[in-house]
Design a protein around this motif. Structure first.
Motif, PDB file in Angstrom:
ATOM      1  N   ASP A  63       0.859  -1.190   0.000  1.00  0.00           N
ATOM      2  CA  ASP A  63       0.000   0.000   0.000  1.00  0.00           C
ATOM      3  C   ASP A  63       0.894   1.239   0.000  1.00  0.00           C
ATOM      4  O   ASP A  63       1.098   1.882   1.023  1.00  0.00           O
ATOM      5  CB  ASP A  63      -0.919  -0.021   1.233  1.00  0.00           C
ATOM      6  CG  ASP A  63      -1.822   1.203   1.316  1.00  0.00           C
ATOM      7  OD1 ASP A  63      -1.839   2.018   0.363  1.00  0.00           O
ATOM      8  OD2 ASP A  63      -2.507   1.344   2.348  1.00  0.00           O
ATOM      9  N   LEU A  64       1.444   1.546  -1.180  1.00  0.00           N
ATOM     10  CA  LEU A  64       2.415   2.644  -1.268  1.00  0.00           C
ATOM     11  C   LEU A  64       1.777   4.004  -1.015  1.00  0.00           C
ATOM     12  O   LEU A  64       2.367   4.846  -0.338  1.00  0.00           O
ATOM     13  CB  LEU A  64       3.119   2.627  -2.624  1.00  0.00           C
ATOM     14  CG  LEU A  64       3.907   1.346  -2.944  1.00  0.00           C
ATOM     15  CD1 LEU A  64       4.656   1.499  -4.242  1.00  0.00           C
ATOM     16  CD2 LEU A  64       4.857   0.983  -1.808  1.00  0.00           C
ATOM     17  N   GLU A  65       0.573   4.222  -1.533  1.00  0.00           N
ATOM     18  CA  GLU A  65      -0.096   5.506  -1.287  1.00  0.00           C
ATOM     19  C   GLU A  65      -0.367   5.704   0.191  1.00  0.00           C
ATOM     20  O   GLU A  65      -0.149   6.777   0.739  1.00  0.00           O
ATOM     21  CB  GLU A  65      -1.412   5.587  -2.069  1.00  0.00           C
ATOM     22  CG  GLU A  65      -1.219   6.044  -3.489  1.00  0.00           C
ATOM     23  CD  GLU A  65      -2.550   6.235  -4.209  1.00  0.00           C
ATOM     24  OE1 GLU A  65      -3.501   6.781  -3.611  1.00  0.00           O
ATOM     25  OE2 GLU A  65      -2.613   5.825  -5.372  1.00  0.00           O
ATOM     26  N   GLY A  93      14.359   5.405   6.515  1.00  0.00           N
ATOM     27  CA  GLY A  93      15.056   4.330   5.798  1.00  0.00           C
ATOM     28  C   GLY A  93      14.136   3.624   4.818  1.00  0.00           C
ATOM     29  O   GLY A  93      14.501   3.380   3.662  1.00  0.00           O
ATOM     30  N   PHE A  94      12.912   3.296   5.269  1.00  0.00           N
ATOM     31  CA  PHE A  94      11.941   2.662   4.378  1.00  0.00           C
ATOM     32  C   PHE A  94      11.617   3.585   3.201  1.00  0.00           C
ATOM     33  O   PHE A  94      11.533   3.148   2.059  1.00  0.00           O
ATOM     34  CB  PHE A  94      10.643   2.323   5.126  1.00  0.00           C
ATOM     35  CG  PHE A  94      10.688   1.020   5.860  1.00  0.00           C
ATOM     36  CD1 PHE A  94      10.441  -0.176   5.205  1.00  0.00           C
ATOM     37  CD2 PHE A  94      10.960   0.985   7.221  1.00  0.00           C
ATOM     38  CE1 PHE A  94      10.469  -1.389   5.880  1.00  0.00           C
ATOM     39  CE2 PHE A  94      10.990  -0.224   7.911  1.00  0.00           C
ATOM     40  CZ  PHE A  94      10.747  -1.410   7.232  1.00  0.00           C
ATOM     41  N   PHE A  95      11.444   4.875   3.494  1.00  0.00           N
ATOM     42  CA  PHE A  95      11.118   5.848   2.448  1.00  0.00           C
ATOM     43  C   PHE A  95      12.255   5.929   1.424  1.00  0.00           C
ATOM     44  O   PHE A  95      12.018   5.883   0.216  1.00  0.00           O
ATOM     45  CB  PHE A  95      10.855   7.223   3.066  1.00  0.00           C
ATOM     46  CG  PHE A  95      10.567   8.285   2.041  1.00  0.00           C
ATOM     47  CD1 PHE A  95       9.330   8.354   1.419  1.00  0.00           C
ATOM     48  CD2 PHE A  95      11.537   9.212   1.695  1.00  0.00           C
ATOM     49  CE1 PHE A  95       9.069   9.324   0.461  1.00  0.00           C
ATOM     50  CE2 PHE A  95      11.286  10.189   0.745  1.00  0.00           C
ATOM     51  CZ  PHE A  95      10.043  10.244   0.120  1.00  0.00           C
ATOM     52  N   GLU A 101      14.116   2.198  -5.123  1.00  0.00           N
ATOM     53  CA  GLU A 101      13.470   1.166  -5.946  1.00  0.00           C
ATOM     54  C   GLU A 101      12.691   1.794  -7.089  1.00  0.00           C
ATOM     55  O   GLU A 101      12.732   1.310  -8.217  1.00  0.00           O
ATOM     56  CB  GLU A 101      12.527   0.302  -5.099  1.00  0.00           C
ATOM     57  CG  GLU A 101      13.216  -0.778  -4.312  1.00  0.00           C
ATOM     58  CD  GLU A 101      14.023  -1.730  -5.187  1.00  0.00           C
ATOM     59  OE1 GLU A 101      13.496  -2.236  -6.201  1.00  0.00           O
ATOM     60  OE2 GLU A 101      15.202  -1.970  -4.868  1.00  0.00           O
ATOM     61  N   LEU A 102      11.970   2.861  -6.798  1.00  0.00           N
ATOM     62  CA  LEU A 102      11.177   3.521  -7.829  1.00  0.00           C
ATOM     63  C   LEU A 102      12.079   4.100  -8.925  1.00  0.00           C
ATOM     64  O   LEU A 102      11.742   4.050 -10.101  1.00  0.00           O
ATOM     65  CB  LEU A 102      10.291   4.617  -7.231  1.00  0.00           C
ATOM     66  CG  LEU A 102       9.145   4.119  -6.349  1.00  0.00           C
ATOM     67  CD1 LEU A 102       8.414   5.286  -5.714  1.00  0.00           C
ATOM     68  CD2 LEU A 102       8.180   3.240  -7.141  1.00  0.00           C
ATOM     69  N   GLN A 103      13.234   4.625  -8.539  1.00  0.00           N
ATOM     70  CA  GLN A 103      14.175   5.151  -9.537  1.00  0.00           C
ATOM     71  C   GLN A 103      14.694   4.037 -10.422  1.00  0.00           C
ATOM     72  O   GLN A 103      14.808   4.195 -11.629  1.00  0.00           O
ATOM     73  CB  GLN A 103      15.339   5.867  -8.851  1.00  0.00           C
ATOM     74  CG  GLN A 103      14.974   7.270  -8.426  1.00  0.00           C
ATOM     75  CD  GLN A 103      16.194   8.051  -7.970  1.00  0.00           C
ATOM     76  OE1 GLN A 103      17.150   7.501  -7.444  1.00  0.00           O
ATOM     77  NE2 GLN A 103      16.148   9.350  -8.169  1.00  0.00           N
ATOM     78  N   PRO A 109      19.574   4.515 -12.854  1.00  0.00           N
ATOM     79  CA  PRO A 109      20.412   3.865 -11.836  1.00  0.00           C
ATOM     80  C   PRO A 109      20.569   4.781 -10.642  1.00  0.00           C
ATOM     81  O   PRO A 109      20.577   6.000 -10.781  1.00  0.00           O
ATOM     82  CB  PRO A 109      21.758   3.673 -12.551  1.00  0.00           C
ATOM     83  CG  PRO A 109      21.751   4.650 -13.683  1.00  0.00           C
ATOM     84  CD  PRO A 109      20.312   4.909 -14.045  1.00  0.00           C
ATOM     85  N   SER A 110      20.657   4.200  -9.458  1.00  0.00           N
ATOM     86  CA  SER A 110      20.781   5.080  -8.287  1.00  0.00           C
ATOM     87  C   SER A 110      22.196   5.465  -8.016  1.00  0.00           C
ATOM     88  O   SER A 110      23.127   4.907  -8.410  1.00  0.00           O
ATOM     89  CB  SER A 110      20.210   4.452  -7.042  1.00  0.00           C
ATOM     90  OG  SER A 110      20.081   3.082  -7.087  1.00  0.00           O
TER      91      SER A 110
END
Length: 110
Positions: A63-65, A93-95, A101-103, A109-110
């Motif tokens: 539930d990302l939103e 940290g989770f954020f 991951e979204l990038q 690439p991060s």
């Protein structure tokens, strides 16, 4: 006496929700904690541990939103103890992991 019993039951339900998150039983935890989160939202009562724990269950269930909404709420709360500061840092940290991951998913690439 009756009021004390109700408060104890309230606290016990919340503790069970926290324990469910610890055990990674996130769907059950969301169901258990949701009424408390809604109550705190309505009363504008900041409770960093509750909101942080709830948002961890949200991100683990995809539930990302919901996670982002709860995360934003926690960011507005002022930590009043070392424990609350740790909860906020854990959530950061989770954020950050989510953003990384979204990038990657977007081909950057991060």
């Amino acid at each position: 006496m009756e009021k004390t019993e109700k408060l104890k039951a309230f606290a016990q339900e919340m503790k069970e929700g926290f324990q469910l998150v610890k055990e990674k039983r996130d769907d059950e935890a969301l169901n258990k904690l949701k009424p408390f989160v809604e109550l705190m939202r309505r009363s504008s009562a900041p409770h960093i541990r509750l909101f942080s724990t709830y948002s961890i269950a949200q991100i683990r269930t995809g539930d990302l939103e919901g996670f982002l909404q709860t995360y934003a709420e926690v960011k507005e709360m002022e930590a009043k103890s070392e424990e609350e500061t740790k909860f906020k840092e854990q959530l950061d940290g989770f954020f950050n992991d989510l953003m990384a991951e979204l990038q990657k998913d977007n081909g950057h690439p991060s």
